[in-house]
Design a protein around this motif. Sequence first.
Motif, PDB file in Angstrom:
ATOM      1  N   PHE A 249      24.604  86.619  32.866  1.00 57.05           N
ATOM      2  CA  PHE A 249      25.119  86.383  31.530  1.00 57.05           C
ATOM      3  C   PHE A 249      25.270  84.907  31.176  1.00 57.05           C
ATOM      4  O   PHE A 249      24.643  84.423  30.253  1.00 57.05           O
ATOM      5  CB  PHE A 249      26.462  87.114  31.407  1.00 57.05           C
ATOM      6  CG  PHE A 249      27.149  86.879  30.111  1.00 57.05           C
ATOM      7  CD1 PHE A 249      26.615  87.358  28.935  1.00 57.05           C
ATOM      8  CD2 PHE A 249      28.328  86.181  30.059  1.00 57.05           C
ATOM      9  CE1 PHE A 249      27.246  87.133  27.732  1.00 57.05           C
ATOM     10  CE2 PHE A 249      28.970  85.954  28.873  1.00 57.05           C
ATOM     11  CZ  PHE A 249      28.427  86.440  27.705  1.00 57.05           C
TER      12      PHE A 249
ATOM     13  N   TRP B 158      28.884  91.863  27.569  1.00 60.26           N
ATOM     14  CA  TRP B 158      28.360  91.973  28.927  1.00 60.26           C
ATOM     15  C   TRP B 158      29.046  93.096  29.688  1.00 60.26           C
ATOM     16  O   TRP B 158      28.398  93.872  30.385  1.00 60.26           O
ATOM     17  CB  TRP B 158      28.523  90.652  29.683  1.00 60.26           C
ATOM     18  CG  TRP B 158      28.040  90.726  31.093  1.00 60.26           C
ATOM     19  CD1 TRP B 158      26.743  90.680  31.524  1.00 60.26           C
ATOM     20  CD2 TRP B 158      28.837  90.893  32.272  1.00 60.26           C
ATOM     21  NE1 TRP B 158      26.700  90.800  32.897  1.00 60.26           N
ATOM     22  CE2 TRP B 158      27.965  90.931  33.372  1.00 60.26           C
ATOM     23  CE3 TRP B 158      30.205  91.004  32.493  1.00 60.26           C
ATOM     24  CZ2 TRP B 158      28.415  91.065  34.677  1.00 60.26           C
ATOM     25  CZ3 TRP B 158      30.659  91.145  33.795  1.00 60.26           C
ATOM     26  CH2 TRP B 158      29.774  91.177  34.868  1.00 60.26           C
TER      27      TRP B 158
ATOM     28  N   TYR C 209      28.268  88.052  36.822  1.00 59.02           N
ATOM     29  CA  TYR C 209      28.576  87.549  35.481  1.00 59.02           C
ATOM     30  C   TYR C 209      27.847  86.238  35.213  1.00 59.02           C
ATOM     31  O   TYR C 209      27.196  86.072  34.184  1.00 59.02           O
ATOM     32  CB  TYR C 209      30.088  87.385  35.361  1.00 59.02           C
ATOM     33  CG  TYR C 209      30.562  86.771  34.073  1.00 59.02           C
ATOM     34  CD1 TYR C 209      30.585  87.514  32.905  1.00 59.02           C
ATOM     35  CD2 TYR C 209      31.027  85.471  34.029  1.00 59.02           C
ATOM     36  CE1 TYR C 209      31.044  86.962  31.718  1.00 59.02           C
ATOM     37  CE2 TYR C 209      31.490  84.906  32.857  1.00 59.02           C
ATOM     38  CZ  TYR C 209      31.500  85.660  31.704  1.00 59.02           C
ATOM     39  OH  TYR C 209      31.956  85.102  30.542  1.00 59.02           O
TER      40      TYR C 209
END
Length: 97
Positions: free
Chosen positions: A39, A63, A35
């Motif tokens: 992202f 995402w 993550y």
Amino acid sequence: MRFTEHLHLEGIRPSIGSVGDAYDNALMETINGLYKAEFIRTKVLHDGPWRTASDVEYATASWVEWSNNRRLHSSLGMISPTEFEAGHYVDTKPMAD
């Protein structure tokens, strides 16, 4: 202690392992790392600065959708997790008589 007691009184078993058990956290640590790398620290799904919690929440949903439905995983044969799961259920579907 109070939390553990409350779980016991409600008949709920905690989903955590023993002290020092790395297995419980391994998946979450992996997802958190992906993550952040894919992202939060890039501008792939969000091109501006994070201004509000809502910005992060909305973009996080994007995402998750991308990661599950469109991200190709080498460990899955270069298909998405959604495609892999669908194939699993096709392969395990009981044969009709």
